[in-house]
Design a protein around this motif. Sequence first.
Motif, PDB file in Angstrom:
ATOM      1  N   VAL A 113       4.303  28.792  92.280  1.00 48.80           N
ATOM      2  CA  VAL A 113       3.224  29.462  91.473  1.00 48.80           C
ATOM      3  C   VAL A 113       2.375  30.068  92.701  1.00 48.80           C
ATOM      4  O   VAL A 113       1.718  29.414  93.256  1.00 48.80           O
ATOM      5  CB  VAL A 113       2.535  28.554  90.436  1.00 48.80           C
ATOM      6  N   ILE A 114       1.850  31.244  92.434  1.00 49.57           N
ATOM      7  CA  ILE A 114       1.040  31.946  93.597  1.00 49.57           C
ATOM      8  C   ILE A 114       0.042  32.573  92.967  1.00 49.57           C
ATOM      9  O   ILE A 114       0.224  33.345  91.941  1.00 49.57           O
ATOM     10  CB  ILE A 114       1.829  32.914  94.482  1.00 49.57           C
ATOM     11  N   ASN A 115      -1.090  32.398  93.638  1.00 50.20           N
ATOM     12  CA  ASN A 115      -2.234  33.106  93.124  1.00 50.20           C
ATOM     13  C   ASN A 115      -2.712  34.231  94.225  1.00 50.20           C
ATOM     14  O   ASN A 115      -2.866  33.523  95.338  1.00 50.20           O
ATOM     15  CB  ASN A 115      -3.572  32.513  92.701  1.00 50.20           C
ATOM     16  N   THR A 116      -2.988  35.528  94.036  1.00 44.88           N
ATOM     17  CA  THR A 116      -3.351  36.281  94.636  1.00 44.88           C
ATOM     18  C   THR A 116      -4.102  37.321  94.413  1.00 44.88           C
ATOM     19  O   THR A 116      -4.587  37.067  93.092  1.00 44.88           O
ATOM     20  CB  THR A 116      -2.224  37.319  95.784  1.00 44.88           C
ATOM     21  N   ASP A 117      -5.122  38.310  94.962  1.00 43.34           N
ATOM     22  CA  ASP A 117      -6.166  39.172  94.562  1.00 43.34           C
ATOM     23  C   ASP A 117      -5.261  40.274  93.597  1.00 43.34           C
ATOM     24  O   ASP A 117      -6.044  40.898  92.725  1.00 43.34           O
ATOM     25  CB  ASP A 117      -6.956  39.783  95.393  1.00 43.34           C
ATOM     26  N   ASP A 118      -4.044  40.400  93.752  1.00 50.48           N
ATOM     27  CA  ASP A 118      -3.558  41.556  93.187  1.00 50.48           C
ATOM     28  C   ASP A 118      -2.026  41.254  92.834  1.00 50.48           C
ATOM     29  O   ASP A 118      -0.879  41.344  93.235  1.00 50.48           O
ATOM     30  CB  ASP A 118      -3.334  42.798  94.143  1.00 50.48           C
ATOM     31  N   ILE A 119      -1.832  40.391  91.534  1.00 52.14           N
ATOM     32  CA  ILE A 119      -0.602  39.877  91.014  1.00 52.14           C
ATOM     33  C   ILE A 119       0.382  40.733  90.847  1.00 52.14           C
ATOM     34  O   ILE A 119       1.557  40.722  91.067  1.00 52.14           O
ATOM     35  CB  ILE A 119      -0.932  38.963  89.680  1.00 52.14           C
ATOM     36  N   LYS A 120      -0.021  42.116  90.041  1.00 50.11           N
ATOM     37  CA  LYS A 120       0.895  43.022  90.006  1.00 50.11           C
ATOM     38  C   LYS A 120       1.659  43.726  91.298  1.00 50.11           C
ATOM     39  O   LYS A 120       2.960  43.838  91.171  1.00 50.11           O
ATOM     40  CB  LYS A 120       0.372  44.287  89.415  1.00 50.11           C
ATOM     41  N   ALA A 121       0.712  43.937  92.370  1.00 52.58           N
ATOM     42  CA  ALA A 121       1.313  44.320  93.550  1.00 52.58           C
ATOM     43  C   ALA A 121       2.355  43.182  94.069  1.00 52.58           C
ATOM     44  O   ALA A 121       3.653  43.539  94.494  1.00 52.58           O
ATOM     45  CB  ALA A 121       0.204  44.627  94.452  1.00 52.58           C
ATOM     46  N   VAL A 122       2.234  42.046  93.957  1.00 52.76           N
ATOM     47  CA  VAL A 122       2.909  40.949  94.598  1.00 52.76           C
ATOM     48  C   VAL A 122       4.297  40.851  93.612  1.00 52.76           C
ATOM     49  O   VAL A 122       5.343  40.759  94.205  1.00 52.76           O
ATOM     50  CB  VAL A 122       1.997  39.499  94.410  1.00 52.76           C
ATOM     51  N   GLU A 123       4.129  41.211  92.510  1.00 52.10           N
ATOM     52  CA  GLU A 123       5.172  40.999  91.553  1.00 52.10           C
ATOM     53  C   GLU A 123       6.219  42.221  91.940  1.00 52.10           C
ATOM     54  O   GLU A 123       7.297  41.960  92.248  1.00 52.10           O
ATOM     55  CB  GLU A 123       4.990  41.125  90.064  1.00 52.10           C
ATOM     56  N   ASN A 124       5.687  43.355  92.053  1.00 56.26           N
ATOM     57  CA  ASN A 124       6.474  44.585  92.539  1.00 56.26           C
ATOM     58  C   ASN A 124       6.990  44.296  93.846  1.00 56.26           C
ATOM     59  O   ASN A 124       8.323  44.651  94.265  1.00 56.26           O
ATOM     60  CB  ASN A 124       5.494  45.959  92.679  1.00 56.26           C
ATOM     61  N   ILE A 125       6.420  43.836  94.915  1.00 54.23           N
ATOM     62  CA  ILE A 125       6.883  43.431  96.145  1.00 54.23           C
ATOM     63  C   ILE A 125       8.077  42.510  95.999  1.00 54.23           C
ATOM     64  O   ILE A 125       9.203  42.775  96.632  1.00 54.23           O
ATOM     65  CB  ILE A 125       5.795  42.993  97.322  1.00 54.23           C
ATOM     66  N   LEU A 126       7.761  41.459  95.574  1.00 56.85           N
ATOM     67  CA  LEU A 126       8.851  40.579  95.372  1.00 56.85           C
ATOM     68  C   LEU A 126      10.080  40.899  94.555  1.00 56.85           C
ATOM     69  O   LEU A 126      11.185  40.456  94.910  1.00 56.85           O
ATOM     70  CB  LEU A 126       8.333  39.028  94.839  1.00 56.85           C
ATOM     71  N   VAL A 127       9.868  41.501  93.467  1.00 55.19           N
ATOM     72  CA  VAL A 127      11.067  42.179  92.584  1.00 55.19           C
ATOM     73  C   VAL A 127      11.998  42.976  93.279  1.00 55.19           C
ATOM     74  O   VAL A 127      13.131  43.051  93.487  1.00 55.19           O
ATOM     75  CB  VAL A 127      10.782  42.548  91.381  1.00 55.19           C
ATOM     76  N   ASN A 128      11.268  44.102  94.273  1.00 57.52           N
ATOM     77  CA  ASN A 128      11.991  45.127  94.959  1.00 57.52           C
ATOM     78  C   ASN A 128      12.475  44.299  96.289  1.00 57.52           C
ATOM     79  O   ASN A 128      13.530  44.853  96.712  1.00 57.52           O
ATOM     80  CB  ASN A 128      10.781  45.853  95.708  1.00 57.52           C
ATOM     81  N   LYS A 129      12.306  43.000  96.586  1.00 64.02           N
ATOM     82  CA  LYS A 129      13.060  42.164  97.669  1.00 64.02           C
ATOM     83  C   LYS A 129      14.033  41.402  97.292  1.00 64.02           C
ATOM     84  O   LYS A 129      14.686  40.516  97.671  1.00 64.02           O
ATOM     85  CB  LYS A 129      12.015  41.541  98.460  1.00 64.02           C
ATOM     86  N   GLY A 130      14.209  41.448  95.801  1.00 66.77           N
ATOM     87  CA  GLY A 130      15.582  40.536  95.087  1.00 66.77           C
ATOM     88  C   GLY A 130      14.935  39.084  94.552  1.00 66.77           C
ATOM     89  O   GLY A 130      15.931  38.687  94.006  1.00 66.77           O
ATOM     90  N   TYR A 131      13.608  39.123  94.718  1.00 61.18           N
ATOM     91  CA  TYR A 131      13.383  37.521  93.771  1.00 61.18           C
ATOM     92  C   TYR A 131      13.083  37.688  92.500  1.00 61.18           C
ATOM     93  O   TYR A 131      12.975  38.821  92.015  1.00 61.18           O
ATOM     94  CB  TYR A 131      11.771  37.317  94.443  1.00 61.18           C
TER      95      TYR A 131
END
Length: 134
Positions: A113-131
Amino acid sequence: MLKQISIYAENKKGCLQSITGILCQNGINILGSVTNDSAEYGIIRMVVSDTEKCIEVLKGAGYICKTTPVIAVECQDEVGAFDKILKTLFSSNINVNYTYLSFNRESARPIMVINTDDIKAVENILVNKGYNCI
């Protein structure tokens, strides 16, 4: 994107059990949790099975609560799995505010479980990397 509950509670004997007891009595399952303390008060962060009901019953019991968006990313149960996630975020110039561990009850894999300042950007980055983001 998940909603995490942050509960502000006195740092005194029995306080955490009081909170878990209220959740138990109301059929709310704790899916992941971390506590941080200070001299007088602590912050209990949780992802639960019913966020709205949790807020309602805890506020009714006098606790100060708020919700915060977080992301949960499934990872392999192997050495270096979390490091790979963090390297992916670092290479994308993402700062991680805090993390804690849970697990996916369906796949039996760890979830960070991760908290960052930009959750949507993190989700896009991780999904695009196959997570797999929960």
